[in-house]
Design an enzyme around this catalytic site. Sequence first.
Site, PDB file in Angstrom:
ATOM      1  N   LYS A  15      -3.093   2.631  -0.543  1.00  0.00           N
ATOM      2  CA  LYS A  15      -2.586   1.356   0.004  1.00  0.00           C
ATOM      3  C   LYS A  15      -3.176   0.143  -0.728  1.00  0.00           C
ATOM      4  O   LYS A  15      -2.457  -0.774  -1.108  1.00  0.00           O
ATOM      5  CB  LYS A  15      -2.903   1.239   1.512  1.00  0.00           C
ATOM      6  CG  LYS A  15      -2.290   2.346   2.356  1.00  0.00           C
ATOM      7  CD  LYS A  15      -2.597   2.178   3.839  1.00  0.00           C
ATOM      8  CE  LYS A  15      -4.085   2.194   4.165  1.00  0.00           C
ATOM      9  NZ  LYS A  15      -4.760   3.475   3.845  1.00  0.00           N
ATOM     10  N   ARG A  90      -3.566  -0.738  12.861  1.00  0.00           N
ATOM     11  CA  ARG A  90      -4.034   0.653  12.842  1.00  0.00           C
ATOM     12  C   ARG A  90      -3.957   1.301  14.222  1.00  0.00           C
ATOM     13  O   ARG A  90      -4.338   2.470  14.355  1.00  0.00           O
ATOM     14  CB  ARG A  90      -5.491   0.682  12.365  1.00  0.00           C
ATOM     15  CG  ARG A  90      -5.706   1.224  10.948  1.00  0.00           C
ATOM     16  CD  ARG A  90      -7.188   1.105  10.679  1.00  0.00           C
ATOM     17  NE  ARG A  90      -7.722   1.883   9.607  1.00  0.00           N
ATOM     18  CZ  ARG A  90      -7.924   1.433   8.370  1.00  0.00           C
ATOM     19  NH1 ARG A  90      -7.537   0.229   8.026  1.00  0.00           N
ATOM     20  NH2 ARG A  90      -8.509   2.193   7.484  1.00  0.00           N
ATOM     21  N   ARG A 129     -13.752   7.484  -5.511  1.00  0.00           N
ATOM     22  CA  ARG A 129     -13.310   6.085  -5.580  1.00  0.00           C
ATOM     23  C   ARG A 129     -14.513   5.190  -5.900  1.00  0.00           C
ATOM     24  O   ARG A 129     -15.586   5.358  -5.344  1.00  0.00           O
ATOM     25  CB  ARG A 129     -12.707   5.676  -4.225  1.00  0.00           C
ATOM     26  CG  ARG A 129     -12.511   4.170  -4.099  1.00  0.00           C
ATOM     27  CD  ARG A 129     -11.561   3.796  -2.981  1.00  0.00           C
ATOM     28  NE  ARG A 129     -12.114   3.945  -1.652  1.00  0.00           N
ATOM     29  CZ  ARG A 129     -11.447   3.649  -0.526  1.00  0.00           C
ATOM     30  NH1 ARG A 129     -10.197   3.217  -0.588  1.00  0.00           N
ATOM     31  NH2 ARG A 129     -12.012   3.816   0.642  1.00  0.00           N
ATOM     32  N   ARG A 162     -18.463   3.380  -1.720  1.00  0.00           N
ATOM     33  CA  ARG A 162     -18.625   2.948  -0.331  1.00  0.00           C
ATOM     34  C   ARG A 162     -19.339   4.017   0.489  1.00  0.00           C
ATOM     35  O   ARG A 162     -19.075   5.203   0.318  1.00  0.00           O
ATOM     36  CB  ARG A 162     -17.237   2.669   0.277  1.00  0.00           C
ATOM     37  CG  ARG A 162     -16.716   1.280  -0.050  1.00  0.00           C
ATOM     38  CD  ARG A 162     -15.260   1.088   0.293  1.00  0.00           C
ATOM     39  NE  ARG A 162     -14.860   1.610   1.596  1.00  0.00           N
ATOM     40  CZ  ARG A 162     -13.626   1.520   2.076  1.00  0.00           C
ATOM     41  NH1 ARG A 162     -12.671   0.930   1.374  1.00  0.00           N
ATOM     42  NH2 ARG A 162     -13.330   2.021   3.260  1.00  0.00           N
ATOM     43  N   ARG A 173     -12.637   9.978   9.291  1.00  0.00           N
ATOM     44  CA  ARG A 173     -11.666   8.869   9.220  1.00  0.00           C
ATOM     45  C   ARG A 173     -10.240   9.393   9.237  1.00  0.00           C
ATOM     46  O   ARG A 173      -9.346   8.773   9.815  1.00  0.00           O
ATOM     47  CB  ARG A 173     -11.913   8.033   7.955  1.00  0.00           C
ATOM     48  CG  ARG A 173     -13.086   7.076   8.107  1.00  0.00           C
ATOM     49  CD  ARG A 173     -13.631   6.590   6.781  1.00  0.00           C
ATOM     50  NE  ARG A 173     -12.662   5.909   5.979  1.00  0.00           N
ATOM     51  CZ  ARG A 173     -12.746   5.781   4.652  1.00  0.00           C
ATOM     52  NH1 ARG A 173     -13.778   6.297   4.005  1.00  0.00           N
ATOM     53  NH2 ARG A 173     -11.824   5.146   3.994  1.00  0.00           N
TER      54      ARG A 173
END
Length: 216
Positions: A15, A90, A129, A162, A173
């Site tokens: 996203k 969300r 990432r 992160r 998550r």
Amino acid sequence: MATYIVLLGPPGVGKGTQAKVLAKQTGLVHVSSGDLFRENIKNQTELGRLAQSYINKGELVPDDMTIAMVKARIARPDCEMGAILDGFPRTPAQADALRKILAEFGDDVKVVPYITAPEEMLVERLSRRWTCCAQGHVFHELYNPPQKAGVCDIDGSELYQRDDDKAETVKHRIQVYLKQTAPLISYYREQGKLVEVDGTQSIEQVTQDLLAALRQ
Ligand code: ADP
Ligand code: ADP
């Protein structure tokens, strides 16, 4: 009428990557609720302090705090022509709130591209990432590597991994997404706004499909 686009999909599906490209191509502002929270954490605001414990555990930040933060962002003049919303809403309560906020300006969500990919792929993407500490640009060790390891191609700032991209937090998550966010798929489908996009393709191909969805 302004153009508000909601990018829907699980964590790691792409996203943020796509929102940045679409923002450039459409001239709309990219509004990422995750980036707004991380900015508050970096600036040590009260909101940042409250949000941090939820984010570190991979839980959603409570609706009231999240809605107030995004509402204030959308009210800024640069969102007058619309925005690409990434990571918000969300929950069904957030989606209802968004509808009310936009109705105040005589607007509504225009289209909801729903990007999909299997769970193994999401874990693989998030575990490698690398995020830029200045503006949240994202890279991937294998699929979208920076020219120089650890340095953002776009603004030269440092890249970091992160805390919530650790494998165990990522798995949680994804469960949170399935339970709390997935109901938005039928919410927007019933409104005729959902367009499915195959997120397993290359970054460039996903962008092409998204642009086609926006032209519809
Ligand atoms: P999200 O915002 O949905 O959590 P990101 O845009 O941050 O997802 O992407 C997660 C990771 O996957 C990043 O490392 C990014 O570079 C990589 N990525 C994004 N889209 C693709 C794609 N189509 N193919 C391969 N890797 C991708
Ligand atoms: P990702 O890019 O992997 O999808 P985000 O950057 O969007 O992750 O979000 C990181 C974290 O910030 C979430 O796990 C959650 O704790 C919090 N967060 C972001 N957006 C929302 C939201 N709309 N509602 C509640 N919590 C949110």
